[in-house]
Design a protein around this motif. Structure first.
Motif, short mmCIF file in Angstrom:
data_model
loop_
_atom_site.label_atom_id
_atom_site.label_comp_id
_atom_site.label_asym_id
_atom_site.label_seq_id
_atom_site.Cartn_x
_atom_site.Cartn_y
_atom_site.Cartn_z
N LEU A 1 -10.09 -12.02 9.11
CA LEU A 1 -10.67 -11.52 7.87
C LEU A 1 -9.82 -10.36 7.37
CD1 LEU A 1 -14.39 -11.72 8.96
CD2 LEU A 1 -13.19 -13.22 7.38
N GLN A 2 -9.45 -10.43 6.08
CA GLN A 2 -8.55 -9.43 5.49
C GLN A 2 -9.05 -9.00 4.12
OE1 GLN A 2 -5.16 -8.26 7.03
NE2 GLN A 2 -6.98 -8.53 8.28
N PRO A 3 -8.97 -7.70 3.81
CA PRO A 3 -9.41 -7.22 2.50
C PRO A 3 -8.41 -7.57 1.40
CG PRO A 3 -8.48 -5.41 3.74
CD PRO A 3 -8.51 -6.60 4.66
N LEU A 4 -7.16 -7.77 1.76
CA LEU A 4 -6.09 -8.07 0.80
C LEU A 4 -5.29 -9.25 1.30
CD1 LEU A 4 -4.75 -4.40 0.50
CD2 LEU A 4 -6.26 -5.56 -1.13
N LEU A 5 -4.63 -9.94 0.39
CA LEU A 5 -3.71 -11.00 0.80
C LEU A 5 -2.44 -10.36 1.34
CD1 LEU A 5 -4.26 -13.49 -2.14
CD2 LEU A 5 -5.18 -13.62 0.17
N PRO A 6 -1.75 -11.01 2.28
CA PRO A 6 -0.57 -10.39 2.89
C PRO A 6 0.60 -10.25 1.91
CG PRO A 6 -0.97 -12.58 3.79
CD PRO A 6 -2.09 -12.28 2.85
N VAL A 7 1.43 -9.27 2.18
CA VAL A 7 2.65 -9.04 1.41
C VAL A 7 3.62 -10.18 1.70
CG1 VAL A 7 4.62 -7.49 1.09
CG2 VAL A 7 2.33 -6.55 1.47
N GLN A 8 4.23 -10.73 0.68
CA GLN A 8 5.19 -11.82 0.83
C GLN A 8 6.61 -11.29 0.70
OE1 GLN A 8 4.13 -15.02 1.59
NE2 GLN A 8 2.15 -14.00 1.74
N GLY A 9 7.57 -11.99 1.27
CA GLY A 9 8.98 -11.70 1.07
C GLY A 9 9.56 -10.60 1.93
N LEU A 10 8.88 -10.21 2.99
CA LEU A 10 9.42 -9.17 3.85
C LEU A 10 10.58 -9.72 4.68
CD1 LEU A 10 6.10 -7.58 5.14
CD2 LEU A 10 7.59 -6.73 3.34
N THR A 11 11.65 -8.95 4.81
CA THR A 11 12.79 -9.40 5.59
C THR A 11 13.05 -8.52 6.81
OG1 THR A 11 14.30 -8.11 4.23
CG2 THR A 11 13.93 -10.43 3.59
#
Length: 183
Positions: free
Chosen positions: A75-85
């Protein structure tokens, strides 16, 4: 694992999870009767020196409940950050606390909220408690072995987190540690 920081007022980092499932009377939470403490607690344990908190949680869940991350939603309050390298993303804990365990020793616990739609793939590991219980928040609060703080956190999660936060596959967060590129 033994405590890492044994000096007076030492703090160890721990990771734990309340695993919920839907039942006829509302959400039920999985707790186990801790072998040494005799208390109903969520599964979890120390973050070892070679682990990040998400890795620690994955191994503690397998050992103490038989659940694998692939079977669970986080369960997460926000969607995950995309594009992390470079960064190694982890889910956000639903609760964070520091509590005393023994005289003058503390655990700072990253508490995650997870959802299961199926039974655990495996049995708890050797030497782990086999007294696992699925309880509603009300039934947990009525158990004499349930610490009041555990019951209060479960009540908050049932009220404010379980019905509102995003349910995302727990396996989408990597367990391996991404290393920085050499320059």
């Amino acid at each position: 694992m033994p405590h890492l920081h044994t000096q007076p007022d030492g703090h160890d980092l721990t990771a734990s999870a309340f695993v919920f499932r839907e039942a006829g009377d509302g959400p039920e939470v999985l707790v186990h009767l801790h072998r040494k403490l005799g208390l109903l607690l969520q599964p979890g344990g120390h973050v070892e020196p070679t682990e990040n908190p998400w890795q620690a949680l994955a191994h503690e869940l397998r050992e103490e409940t038989g659940f694998h991350l692939e079977q669970l939603m986080v369960l997460q309050p926000l969607l995950p950050v995309q594009g992390l390298t470079h960064d190694n993303p982890h889910p956000l804990p639903a609760f964070l606390n520091t509590h005393e365990v023994g005289s003058g020793h503390f655990h700072t616990d990253l508490v995650y909220a997870l959802v299961a739609d199926e039974p655990p793939r495996d049995a708890p590991g050797d030497g782990e408690s086999l007294d696992l219980r699925w309880l509603t928040a009300e039934a947990l609060a009525a158990q004499p072995e349930a610490p009041g703080d555990v019951a209060a956190v479960v009540s908050m999660l049932v009220r404010d987190v379980v019905p509102h936060w995003h349910r995302l596959p727990a396996s989408q967060w990597p367990l391996e540690t991404r290393r920085s590129p050499r320059r």
